[in-house]
Enzyme design. Structure first.
Site, PDB file in Angstrom:
ATOM      1  N   LYS A  11     -28.201 -87.831  21.630  1.00  0.00           N
ATOM      2  CA  LYS A  11     -29.040 -87.447  22.769  1.00  0.00           C
ATOM      3  C   LYS A  11     -30.010 -88.571  23.171  1.00  0.00           C
ATOM      4  CE  LYS A  11     -28.691 -82.479  21.799  1.00  0.00           C
ATOM      5  NZ  LYS A  11     -29.442 -81.199  21.632  1.00  0.00           N
ATOM      6  N   TYR A  51     -24.839 -77.189  29.475  1.00  0.00           N
ATOM      7  CA  TYR A  51     -25.657 -76.204  28.759  1.00  0.00           C
ATOM      8  C   TYR A  51     -25.786 -74.891  29.537  1.00  0.00           C
ATOM      9  CZ  TYR A  51     -27.100 -79.350  24.983  1.00  0.00           C
ATOM     10  OH  TYR A  51     -27.118 -80.161  23.864  1.00  0.00           O
ATOM     11  N   PHE A  59     -36.246 -72.445  28.041  1.00  0.00           N
ATOM     12  CA  PHE A  59     -36.253 -73.903  27.842  1.00  0.00           C
ATOM     13  C   PHE A  59     -35.181 -74.631  28.647  1.00  0.00           C
ATOM     14  CE2 PHE A  59     -33.770 -72.052  24.280  1.00  0.00           C
ATOM     15  CZ  PHE A  59     -32.558 -72.709  24.450  1.00  0.00           C
ATOM     16  N   ARG A  87     -21.453 -79.499  11.986  1.00  0.00           N
ATOM     17  CA  ARG A  87     -22.730 -78.778  12.117  1.00  0.00           C
ATOM     18  C   ARG A  87     -23.516 -78.817  10.805  1.00  0.00           C
ATOM     19  NH1 ARG A  87     -23.808 -76.253  17.128  1.00  0.00           N
ATOM     20  NH2 ARG A  87     -25.301 -74.879  16.125  1.00  0.00           N
ATOM     21  N   THR A  93     -30.934 -76.549  14.334  1.00  0.00           N
ATOM     22  CA  THR A  93     -31.404 -76.937  15.675  1.00  0.00           C
ATOM     23  C   THR A  93     -32.824 -77.497  15.633  1.00  0.00           C
ATOM     24  OG1 THR A  93     -30.073 -75.125  16.559  1.00  0.00           O
ATOM     25  CG2 THR A  93     -31.712 -76.097  18.038  1.00  0.00           C
ATOM     26  N   ARG A 104     -30.385 -84.415  11.875  1.00  0.00           N
ATOM     27  CA  ARG A 104     -31.592 -83.943  12.576  1.00  0.00           C
ATOM     28  C   ARG A 104     -32.838 -84.085  11.700  1.00  0.00           C
ATOM     29  NH1 ARG A 104     -28.651 -78.910  15.656  1.00  0.00           N
ATOM     30  NH2 ARG A 104     -28.276 -79.960  17.650  1.00  0.00           N
ATOM     31  N   ASN A 114     -33.789 -83.226  19.700  1.00  0.00           N
ATOM     32  CA  ASN A 114     -33.243 -83.102  18.344  1.00  0.00           C
ATOM     33  C   ASN A 114     -32.048 -84.007  18.066  1.00  0.00           C
ATOM     34  OD1 ASN A 114     -31.394 -81.685  19.801  1.00  0.00           O
ATOM     35  ND2 ASN A 114     -31.540 -79.792  18.612  1.00  0.00           N
ATOM     36  N   HIS A 117     -26.006 -83.441  19.408  1.00  0.00           N
ATOM     37  CA  HIS A 117     -25.310 -82.179  19.697  1.00  0.00           C
ATOM     38  C   HIS A 117     -24.048 -82.095  18.855  1.00  0.00           C
ATOM     39  CE1 HIS A 117     -22.999 -79.118  21.869  1.00  0.00           C
ATOM     40  NE2 HIS A 117     -22.005 -79.993  21.893  1.00  0.00           N
ATOM     41  N   GLU A 128     -15.545 -79.273  25.799  1.00  0.00           N
ATOM     42  CA  GLU A 128     -16.528 -80.363  25.871  1.00  0.00           C
ATOM     43  C   GLU A 128     -15.863 -81.732  25.783  1.00  0.00           C
ATOM     44  OE1 GLU A 128     -20.010 -77.556  23.842  1.00  0.00           O
ATOM     45  OE2 GLU A 128     -19.340 -79.354  22.789  1.00  0.00           O
TER      46      GLU A 128
HETATM   47  P1  ATP Z   1     -26.569 -78.240  20.479  1.00  0.00           P
HETATM   48  O1  ATP Z   1     -25.847 -77.219  21.330  1.00  0.00           O
HETATM   49  O2  ATP Z   1     -27.304 -79.292  21.299  1.00  0.00           O
HETATM   50  O3  ATP Z   1     -25.692 -78.825  19.419  1.00  0.00           O
HETATM   51  P2  ATP Z   1     -27.582 -76.139  18.832  1.00  0.00           P
HETATM   52  O4  ATP Z   1     -26.218 -75.558  18.968  1.00  0.00           O
HETATM   53  O5  ATP Z   1     -28.091 -76.403  17.460  1.00  0.00           O
HETATM   54  O6  ATP Z   1     -27.721 -77.470  19.669  1.00  0.00           O
HETATM   55  P3  ATP Z   1     -28.459 -74.363  20.910  1.00  0.00           P
HETATM   56  O7  ATP Z   1     -29.009 -73.011  20.615  1.00  0.00           O
HETATM   57  O8  ATP Z   1     -27.071 -74.469  21.436  1.00  0.00           O
HETATM   58  O9  ATP Z   1     -28.640 -75.218  19.569  1.00  0.00           O
HETATM   59  O10 ATP Z   1     -29.480 -75.087  21.898  1.00  0.00           O
HETATM   60  C1  ATP Z   1     -29.062 -76.194  22.678  1.00  0.00           C
HETATM   61  C2  ATP Z   1     -30.174 -77.202  22.745  1.00  0.00           C
HETATM   62  O11 ATP Z   1     -31.254 -76.634  23.475  1.00  0.00           O
HETATM   63  C3  ATP Z   1     -30.796 -77.581  21.397  1.00  0.00           C
HETATM   64  O12 ATP Z   1     -30.084 -78.562  20.706  1.00  0.00           O
HETATM   65  C4  ATP Z   1     -32.155 -78.078  21.823  1.00  0.00           C
HETATM   66  O13 ATP Z   1     -32.090 -79.406  22.343  1.00  0.00           O
HETATM   67  C5  ATP Z   1     -32.490 -77.108  22.950  1.00  0.00           C
HETATM   68  N1  ATP Z   1     -33.241 -75.943  22.450  1.00  0.00           N
HETATM   69  C6  ATP Z   1     -32.755 -74.903  21.727  1.00  0.00           C
HETATM   70  N2  ATP Z   1     -33.715 -74.018  21.428  1.00  0.00           N
HETATM   71  C7  ATP Z   1     -34.848 -74.506  21.980  1.00  0.00           C
HETATM   72  C8  ATP Z   1     -36.203 -74.067  22.039  1.00  0.00           C
HETATM   73  N3  ATP Z   1     -36.590 -72.927  21.461  1.00  0.00           N
HETATM   74  N4  ATP Z   1     -37.101 -74.839  22.696  1.00  0.00           N
HETATM   75  C9  ATP Z   1     -36.724 -75.996  23.296  1.00  0.00           C
HETATM   76  N5  ATP Z   1     -35.466 -76.468  23.282  1.00  0.00           N
HETATM   77  C10 ATP Z   1     -34.536 -75.746  22.635  1.00  0.00           C
HETATM   78 MG    MG Z   2     -25.241 -75.290  20.820  1.00  0.00          MG
END
Ligand code: ATP
Ligand code: MG
Length: 139
Positions: A11, A51, A59, A87, A93, A104, A114, A117, A128
């Site tokens: 990212k 997303y 968010f 993962r 996350t 992370r 973070n 992805h 994707e």
């Molecule tokens: P990713 O999809 O990026 O691999 P993830 O699967 O661990 O991450 P998701 O729940 O899919 O988490 O959230 C997607 C992205 O949105 C997160 O990686 C983070 O950058 C952002 N995000 C998630 N939760 C929050 C939150 N509570 N506040 C701010 N940003 C968030």
């Molecule tokens: Mg995700």
């Protein structure tokens, strides 16, 4: 049967902080083969689409802004049971909850910024991968 490919994105925070090389090293040390990789930028439309599952979340707007704020490095990675294994390698996350040694934990700044992805299912890994790479690049 679990699939053997996943899609990652290093990212904008991690790329801007000069962590791209260290993260790629962690990925290859963990036994992932890099099938395809590039430096690119996301448009607002692309980040919003990527997303889209989160579009109702509070968010979402900030997330799209963050993901378009700088260079990203998407890659298709190959390993047995790739989605789950990757993962595990990236960790939770929120880096505050991520296990020691995970990408992370090592490189993320916050729950939003973070560092990386990882696809959450074989189905999304395929969608994707197709989003970022042409058929020839994915071969
Ligand atoms: P990713 O999809 O990026 O691999 P993830 O699967 O661990 O991450 P998701 O729940 O899919 O988490 O959230 C997607 C992205 O949105 C997160 O990686 C983070 O950058 C952002 N995000 C998630 N939760 C929050 C939150 N509570 N506040 C701010 N940003 C968030
Ligand atoms: Mg995700």
């Amino acid at each position: 049967m679990a699939g053997n490919r996943t899609l990652t994105i290093i990212k904008p925070d991690a790329v801007a902080n000069g962590k791209t090389g260290a993260i790629i090293q962690k990925i290859t040390d963990a036994g992932f083969r890099i099938v395809a990789m590039k430096y690119t930028r996301l448009t607002t439309e692309q980040a919003g689409k990527f997303y889209a599952v989160h579009r109702e979340r509070p968010f979402y707007g900030d997330l799209v802004k963050f993901m378009t704020s700088g260079t990203v490095v998407p890659a298709i990675l190959e390993k047995e049971n790739a989605v789950e294994e990757f993962r595990k390698l990236i960790g939770a996350t929120n880096p505050a909850n991520a296990a020691e040694g995970t990408i992370r934990k090592l490189f993320a700044e916050s729950v939003e910024r973070n560092a990386i992805h990882g696809s959450d299912s074989d189905e999304n890994a395929l969608i994707e991968g197709n989003f970022f790479f042409s058929e020839l690049e994915r071969f």
